[in-house]
Design a protein around this motif. Structure first.
Motif, PDB file in Angstrom:
ATOM      1  N   LEU A   6       0.835  -1.211   0.000  1.00 57.49           N
ATOM      2  CA  LEU A   6       0.000   0.000   0.000  1.00 57.49           C
ATOM      3  C   LEU A   6       0.864   1.254   0.000  1.00 57.49           C
ATOM      4  O   LEU A   6       0.568   2.218  -0.693  1.00 57.49           O
ATOM      5  N   TYR A  10       0.804   4.375  -2.827  1.00 56.14           N
ATOM      6  CA  TYR A  10       0.411   5.754  -2.514  1.00 56.14           C
ATOM      7  C   TYR A  10       1.552   6.754  -2.751  1.00 56.14           C
ATOM      8  O   TYR A  10       2.730   6.402  -2.643  1.00 56.14           O
ATOM      9  N   PRO A  65      -2.582   9.031   2.602  1.00 53.23           N
ATOM     10  CA  PRO A  65      -2.435   8.748   4.045  1.00 53.23           C
ATOM     11  C   PRO A  65      -0.967   8.777   4.484  1.00 53.23           C
ATOM     12  O   PRO A  65      -0.674   8.878   5.658  1.00 53.23           O
ATOM     13  N   TYR A  66      -0.080   8.690   3.493  1.00 50.75           N
ATOM     14  CA  TYR A  66       1.351   8.692   3.819  1.00 50.75           C
ATOM     15  C   TYR A  66       1.898  10.126   3.733  1.00 50.75           C
ATOM     16  O   TYR A  66       2.557  10.499   2.780  1.00 50.75           O
ATOM     17  N   PHE A  67       1.553  10.908   4.701  1.00 53.08           N
ATOM     18  CA  PHE A  67       2.065  12.283   4.758  1.00 53.08           C
ATOM     19  C   PHE A  67       2.930  12.428   6.008  1.00 53.08           C
ATOM     20  O   PHE A  67       2.679  11.800   7.035  1.00 53.08           O
ATOM     21  N   TYR A  68       3.974  13.210   5.849  1.00 60.33           N
ATOM     22  CA  TYR A  68       4.923  13.396   6.954  1.00 60.33           C
ATOM     23  C   TYR A  68       5.137  14.892   7.158  1.00 60.33           C
ATOM     24  O   TYR A  68       5.459  15.604   6.208  1.00 60.33           O
ATOM     25  N   ILE A  69       4.953  15.324   8.352  1.00 56.49           N
ATOM     26  CA  ILE A  69       5.078  16.747   8.656  1.00 56.49           C
ATOM     27  C   ILE A  69       6.362  16.960   9.462  1.00 56.49           C
ATOM     28  O   ILE A  69       6.541  16.367  10.534  1.00 56.49           O
ATOM     29  N   ILE A 126      -2.536  19.012  13.254  1.00 55.07           N
ATOM     30  CA  ILE A 126      -2.045  18.285  12.076  1.00 55.07           C
ATOM     31  C   ILE A 126      -1.030  17.212  12.485  1.00 55.07           C
ATOM     32  O   ILE A 126      -0.816  16.255  11.758  1.00 55.07           O
ATOM     33  N   GLY A 127      -0.438  17.381  13.649  1.00 52.88           N
ATOM     34  CA  GLY A 127       0.551  16.415  14.136  1.00 52.88           C
ATOM     35  C   GLY A 127       1.923  16.679  13.538  1.00 52.88           C
ATOM     36  O   GLY A 127       2.033  17.203  12.422  1.00 52.88           O
ATOM     37  N   ASP A 129       5.657  14.853  12.655  1.00 49.57           N
ATOM     38  CA  ASP A 129       6.329  13.557  12.515  1.00 49.57           C
ATOM     39  C   ASP A 129       7.821  13.654  12.774  1.00 49.57           C
ATOM     40  O   ASP A 129       8.426  12.701  13.257  1.00 49.57           O
ATOM     41  N   MET A 337      15.744  11.912   3.774  1.00 48.86           N
ATOM     42  CA  MET A 337      16.835  11.081   4.324  1.00 48.86           C
ATOM     43  C   MET A 337      16.341  10.278   5.518  1.00 48.86           C
ATOM     44  O   MET A 337      16.668   9.099   5.679  1.00 48.86           O
ATOM     45  N   GLU A 338      15.559  10.920   6.343  1.00 46.48           N
ATOM     46  CA  GLU A 338      15.039  10.259   7.551  1.00 46.48           C
ATOM     47  C   GLU A 338      14.137   9.076   7.177  1.00 46.48           C
ATOM     48  O   GLU A 338      14.176   8.033   7.804  1.00 46.48           O
TER      49      GLU A 338
END
Lengths: 341, 177
Positions: A6, A10, A65-69, A126-127, A129, A337-338
């Protein structure tokens, strides 16, 4: 296994937030396996998460759904330490109230835990990450220079300066400075009894008391051009050997803007003062391994003018190289990179 | 978590909205499967019941057949009984008629009813009483009548009267009965 499939299907949305003194930069990249699909950036005149910023971010993060803040750490009490071993860390700074991480088993960066909680609380809608240290950003931005140079590296943000001295990728000294704390820092600088063996000619440089940020007194800047010492700086042959020609060529394509307003001038002078302060700390503090700095690499994330370069070159005899840094994009690189993208 | 102070949150494509959709579809599928299973069970029970019903039907048919046989047998029995009853009634009437024929002065001691005849044994004070009061009505019924006498101890005459009908008439009477 299913989650990997999945995740592969995405798109990934990387939201990068850089909080400045009076505004917030939001840079968003939408990535697929092949590369960047879309990118967007906007500056918001707030340092908090308001509705406009939320809507802008939400518009992108709802796509996948795969978002990184990610956010660049802006806490005042943060820094880096030239060691990774736990027993050595205490020698430089008491990390009992701090969160710290080791960078490539060479040096550590830290920030206060309370500030991390505060950032998470501010952006809980929004959270968050990832929270990155500006020193990590600096190390990544000047990776090509850090690996085989001894130089001072400075990341200039709107309101903050992160200064680090690296020698062949090993950190020697680091300091994170807040420009708003300038006055206090200046007082410290002037009152401290700087080691007499280290002759920086700081006292003979610009008289801080003569500088006035008022527009009416801007004409007094002409005095800088009349300083004979500075005019003759190019005659010093030993300094010319250590110049980074490649960086100069790169820089000539990307000429810095001349000072247009007093505000810019004032800010650049403040920045200069902070760097000067950091250098004095580096030379003075016995805990750090002292090296003679000749080159200064500046990552410009705030739009510095040529004045800063001029100050550093003329007052402190550094070879100064300035690179424009898109902080949002650089934070995004760290996020990639992370995440191993 | 190499460069960040915090670990990225675990991401999953199953958002709350998707969870609701999946739950809805899962429930729908479960309901469909349950309905299918229920229908299968019902179908099985229905087939079983149908089989039982067929067997019961067969059994009932056999019973009906048996009962019909019994009914026909009973009907035959009934018909026979009725016939016997009728014959008995006829016989009873015949006997009653016969005894009505016998005058008071003649006493019968024995009577034999034959298929096509009647034999009477009795005692009469004299031949004339017998000839006029008994033989005359017997002759009107039977075609052939034979009488014989022999004296009794008390001076009366004991008699034997044998009366026969024609075969054709006897058969006709039987068929009527």
């Amino acid at each position: 296994m299913l989650s990997k499939i999945l995740e592969f299907l995405y798109l990934k949305v990387l939201v990068n937030i850089v909080v400045q003194r009076e505004s917030t930069l939001v840079y968003i990249e939408v990535c697929s396996k092949k590369g960047v699909v879309d990118e967007a950036g906007r500056e918001f005149k707030t340092i908090l998460l308001n509705d406009q910023m939320y809507d802008f971010i939400h518009e992108y993060i709802k796509e996948s759904p795969y978002f990184y803040i990610s956010i660049l750490d802006t806490s005042i009490v943060q820094g880096a330490i030239p060691a990774c071993e736990k027993n050595k860390l205490r020698y430089y700074y008491d990390l009992s109230l701090s969160e710290y991480k080791c960078f490539d088993n060479k040096w550590s960066f830290y920030t206060v835990k309370k500030e991390i909680y505060e950032i998470e609380r501010k952006y809980e809608e929004i959270g968050i990450d990832m929270i990155f240290s500006p020193f990590v950003l600096l190390a990544n931005f000047f990776q090509d220079k850090i690996d085989n140079n001894l130089a001072l590296y400075a990341l200039i943000q709107d309101g903050f300066i992160s200064v680090a001295v690296f020698e062949n990728s090993q950190l020697l000294y680091a300091e994170h400075l807040d420009i708003l704390m300038k006055d206090e820092a200046e007082d410290i600088l002037l009152n401290e009894d700087i080691d007499e063996n280290v002759d920086l000619d700081l006292d003979e440089g610009i008289n801080l008391d003569d500088i006035d940020a008022d527009e009416a007194n801007i004409d007094s800047l002409d005095e800088f051009g009349d300083i004979e010492d500075l005019d003759a700086i190019e005659d010093i042959s030993e300094f010319s050997d250590s110049k980074d020609v490649e960086e100069e060529l790169h820089e000539s394509d990307d000429a810095l803007p001349e000072d247009e307003e007093n505000k810019t001038f004032n800010e650049d002078y403040q920045r200069f003062s902070m760097i000067q302060l950091a250098v004095s700390h580096f030379y003075k503090d016995d805990r750090y391994e002292s090296r003679f700095i000749e080159n200064v690499y500046i990552a410009d994330g705030a739009g510095v003018t040529n004045d800063l370069k001029k100050y550093l070159e003329e007052e402190m005899f550094f070879n100064v190289y300035v690179r424009q840094a898109d902080l949002g994009a650089e934070v995004c690189e760290l996020a990639k990179m992370e995440l191993g993208l | 978590m190499k460069y960040s102070y915090i670990k990225p949150r675990k991401k999953t494509p199953i958002t709350p909205e998707l969870q609701i959709i999946f739950t809805f579809f899962a429930m729908t599928l479960i309901m469909l499967f349950l309905t299918y299973a229920f229908l299968l069970y019902k179908d099985y029970t229905f087939k079983k019941e149908r089989q039982t019903t067929i067997e019961q039907k067969k059994e009932l048919k056999a019973n009906i057949k048996d009962m019909q046989k019994q009914i026909s047998f009973i009907q035959k029995q009934k018909a026979l009984a009725e016939k016997v009853f009728t014959q008995n009634m006829v016989l009873k009437d015949s006997i009653a008629n016969l005894f009505d024929l016998v005058p008071q002065r003649i006493t019968l001691s024995h009577a034999k009813l034959l298929k096509n005849g009647l034999i009477l044994y009795g005692i009469t004070p004299n031949k004339d009483v017998y000839n006029f009061m008994l033989q005359a009505p017997l002759r009107s019924i039977f075609h052939k009548t034979y009488s014989s006498f022999y004296p009794a101890k008390n001076g009366w005459l004991m008699f034997v009267s044998k009366n026969y009908m024609d075969e054709a008439q006897a058969r006709e009477l039987d068929s009527e009965n």
